[in-house]
Design an enzyme around this catalytic site. Sequence first.
Site, mmCIF file in Angstrom:
data_model
loop_
_atom_site.group_PDB
_atom_site.id
_atom_site.type_symbol
_atom_site.label_atom_id
_atom_site.label_comp_id
_atom_site.label_asym_id
_atom_site.label_seq_id
_atom_site.Cartn_x
_atom_site.Cartn_y
_atom_site.Cartn_z
ATOM 1 N N SER A 173 0.832 -1.216 0.000
ATOM 2 C CA SER A 173 0.000 0.000 0.000
ATOM 3 C C SER A 173 0.861 1.258 0.000
ATOM 4 O O SER A 173 2.010 1.246 0.453
ATOM 5 C CB SER A 173 -0.895 0.022 1.236
ATOM 6 O OG SER A 173 -1.655 -1.162 1.300
HETATM 7 N N1 SAH Z 1 -0.223 -4.945 4.285
HETATM 8 C C1 SAH Z 1 0.462 -5.217 3.046
HETATM 9 C C2 SAH Z 1 -0.366 -4.856 1.840
HETATM 10 C C3 SAH Z 1 -1.089 -6.034 1.419
HETATM 11 S S1 SAH Z 1 -2.121 -5.970 -0.017
HETATM 12 C C4 SAH Z 1 1.820 -4.572 2.964
HETATM 13 O O1 SAH Z 1 2.171 -3.766 3.845
HETATM 14 O O2 SAH Z 1 2.571 -4.906 2.042
HETATM 15 C C5 SAH Z 1 -3.380 -7.089 0.529
HETATM 16 C C6 SAH Z 1 -2.942 -8.515 0.760
HETATM 17 O O3 SAH Z 1 -4.082 -9.224 1.220
HETATM 18 C C7 SAH Z 1 -2.458 -9.258 -0.480
HETATM 19 O O4 SAH Z 1 -1.159 -9.717 -0.266
HETATM 20 C C8 SAH Z 1 -3.455 -10.415 -0.644
HETATM 21 O O5 SAH Z 1 -2.878 -11.608 -1.107
HETATM 22 C C9 SAH Z 1 -3.960 -10.565 0.784
HETATM 23 N N2 SAH Z 1 -5.280 -11.227 0.927
HETATM 24 C C10 SAH Z 1 -6.391 -11.062 0.185
HETATM 25 N N3 SAH Z 1 -7.408 -11.837 0.648
HETATM 26 C C11 SAH Z 1 -6.909 -12.497 1.748
HETATM 27 C C12 SAH Z 1 -7.461 -13.443 2.659
HETATM 28 N N4 SAH Z 1 -8.715 -13.862 2.573
HETATM 29 N N5 SAH Z 1 -6.664 -13.915 3.646
HETATM 30 C C13 SAH Z 1 -5.379 -13.496 3.769
HETATM 31 N N6 SAH Z 1 -4.798 -12.603 2.929
HETATM 32 C C14 SAH Z 1 -5.556 -12.110 1.921
#
Ligand code: SAH
Length: 225
Positions: free
Chosen positions: A66
């Site tokens: 993000s």
């Molecule tokens: N917090 C992260 C940004 C992540 S983007 C950072 O600092 O880099 C959102 C993430 O959520 C993605 O990696 C995606 O694979 C994950 N995601 C989506 N649905 C999910 C679920 N049901 N359970 C766990 N992770 C999930």
Amino acid sequence: MSVHMTFEEQRLNLVKNLKEEGLIKSKAVESAFLKVPREKFVWPDEVENAYLDIPLPLGKTRQTISAPHMVAIMLEALELRRGLKVLEVGCGSGYSAALMAEIVGSNGRVVSIERIPELVEFAKRNLANVGYSDVVEVILGDGCLGYPPRSEEEIYDRVVVTAAASTIPKYLKKQTKQGGILLIPVGGSWSQTLKKLVKISVDKFDVKDVTECVFVPLVESDEAL
Ligand code: SAH
């Protein structure tokens, strides 16, 4: 961003801008942003862009780390402090987990769930390199079910979802402690509202809209709704 600036200078500059924009408000969030090296969490081919205030792709996974301003807004809304126990859904690069670990400290705990195995490995490696493995536990699984999956106990002071949900998963509501905060972007694929829920009692939440936002989708199973 000037190629002549060191990462440290770029980090200072980013924090200065986020403070001027009124997004970093507290000392705790400011110190965490100054401490955690974002260049160690972006995908290797994006290192030069580490301090741009935009989301960056995480390799070919179709997920993103993000944008810093969104991370700052979320961290402030979470009202973190030392010793708190946090559940993160969507570990991605591990960057937001590292910032939260910096604030909750060694008496606190961050459990971060990620559904893509390649990102679980990436985040674990990044967090170990920078020294947060003792505070952050990265788990492969469906975060919508909470952790432990399907537990109905109030386990966490804070629950934060970093992907866009269509509705708020019931286990995440259950696993938030009374008085605790659940922060989650809710809406359609192209835009969402970041919702801050403060748990008043077992089934009662005080809900506030924090900001409009755009996140990658949360993968939701029917069981979690
Ligand atoms: N917090 C992260 C940004 C992540 S983007 C950072 O600092 O880099 C959102 C993430 O959520 C993605 O990696 C995606 O694979 C994950 N995601 C989506 N649905 C999910 C679920 N049901 N359970 C766990 N992770 C999930």
